[in-house]
Write an enzyme that holds these catalytic residues in place. Structure first.
Site, PDB file in Angstrom:
ATOM      1  CE  LYS A  26     -31.378 -48.646-123.939  1.00  0.00           C
ATOM      2  NZ  LYS A  26     -31.174 -47.926-122.672  1.00  0.00           N
ATOM      3  CG  ASP A  78     -31.373 -44.259-121.630  1.00  0.00           C
ATOM      4  OD1 ASP A  78     -32.590 -44.272-121.417  1.00  0.00           O
ATOM      5  OD2 ASP A  78     -30.780 -45.157-122.258  1.00  0.00           O
TER       6      ASP A  78
END
Ligand code: ATR
Length: 278
Positions: free
Chosen positions: A68, A109
């Protein structure tokens, strides 16, 4: 049916064999009659893997641990909130000019946790305690601040918790002082309570009645000990699948420009979870 027109989507991570995202996204494509497929991929080398996705015609890709942060080096554009969080979990390839394919990175997220909470409470002006100070806490924390929440952090390792609080511009409370705190909600962003250590709980159960809403990002088991203890004290609870579902829904909309079929995506996740636990 997969044919010459099938649009390519997927997830890169290491490992990805346990990802629930293929079940969720493929169910959404089927529900809306989109000719797309979403596959798990585990590149040995991130840079080569990224260029492979670009060359092979992928439209949208999820990015998970451990890529990420490192993926950001290869992107043409990074969404400002993702840049603040310092992590990208969603890629969107812009193929409008075939001679110059561009890749944009987003972080969904934080949208996932905000939307999950917003089902149960008004975020703006509320106070929320985040337990944990890792990557998940960072995304959740930035998201809550975007939504106008007063965030408080607590963490087992105080220095890490204090560092995240400084980064977010919020306050830190040592775990030993939690008994003096009350807030509108509590979110566990640690792995405490996750299978195979399902008996774990990230803070003393008798502190839970100070938090009307309790959310866990752990989804295996779905009803963690934290959520069971919270429910038994009258708190409203939000399970970890909600965040996974809503962050996936936000990805789906970025990739397809269509509203996500939320109920279908949740059912697919629940079925997948059930299949794994049986
Ligand atoms: P992620 O990126 O998934 O958030 P991480 O960066 O490894 O994962 O962060 C894990 C978080 O869970 C940390 O806040 C960690 O606390 P420490 O900073 O003290 O390590 C917390 N955590 C993990 N296991 C824990 C445990 N058994 N008890 C309390 N906190 C724990």
């Amino acid at each position: 049916m997969i044919d010459g027109q099938t649009q390519l989507f997927g997830i890169i991570g290491q490992p990805v064999t346990h990802s629930m995202s293929p079940a969720m996204h493929n169910a959404a494509f089927a529900e809306l009659g989109i000719n797309g497929v979403y596959i798990p991929m585990q590149p040995d080398n991130l840079e080569q893997g990224f260029h492979g996705l670009k060359t092979l015609g992928f439209i949208g890709v999820s990015v998970t641990v451990p890529f990420k942060v490192d993926i950001m080096a290869y992107l043409d554009h990074i969404d400002p909130v993702a840049r603040k969080i310092g992590a990208v979990n969603t890629l969107l390839f812009d193929r409008s000019n075939p001679d110059k394919v561009l890749c944009k990175g987003y972080n969904t997220d934080w949208l996932g946790s905000n939307l999950a909470l917003a089902d149960e409470m008004t975020l703006k002006g509320s106070t929320i305690l985040i337990v944990g100070a890792g990557g998940a806490a960072r995304a959740v924390g930035f998201g809550l601040i975007e939504a106008g929440v007063k965030v408080v952090i607590t963490n087992r390792t105080e220095s890490k918790g204090q560092d995240l609080a400084n980064l977010l511009g919020c306050s830190f409370v040592p775990t030993s002082n939690l008994s003096s705190l009350a807030a509108d909600a509590l979110i566990n962003t640690t792995s405490v309570g996750m299978h195979p250590h399902a008996g774990g709980i990230p803070l003393q159960a008798d502190l839970l009645d100070r938090f009307p809403v309790v959310m866990d990002i752990v989804y295996a088991p779905l009803q963690t000990r934290l959520l069971r203890e919270a429910a038994s004290r009258g708190c409203r609870t939000i399970d970890g699948l909600k965040m996974l579902q809503y962050q996936g829904a936000a990805q789906f909309t970025l990739w397809t420009n269509q509203p996500a079929p939320n109920a279908t995506m949740r059912d697919a996740l629940l079925q997948e979870l059930q299949a794994r636990s049986s």
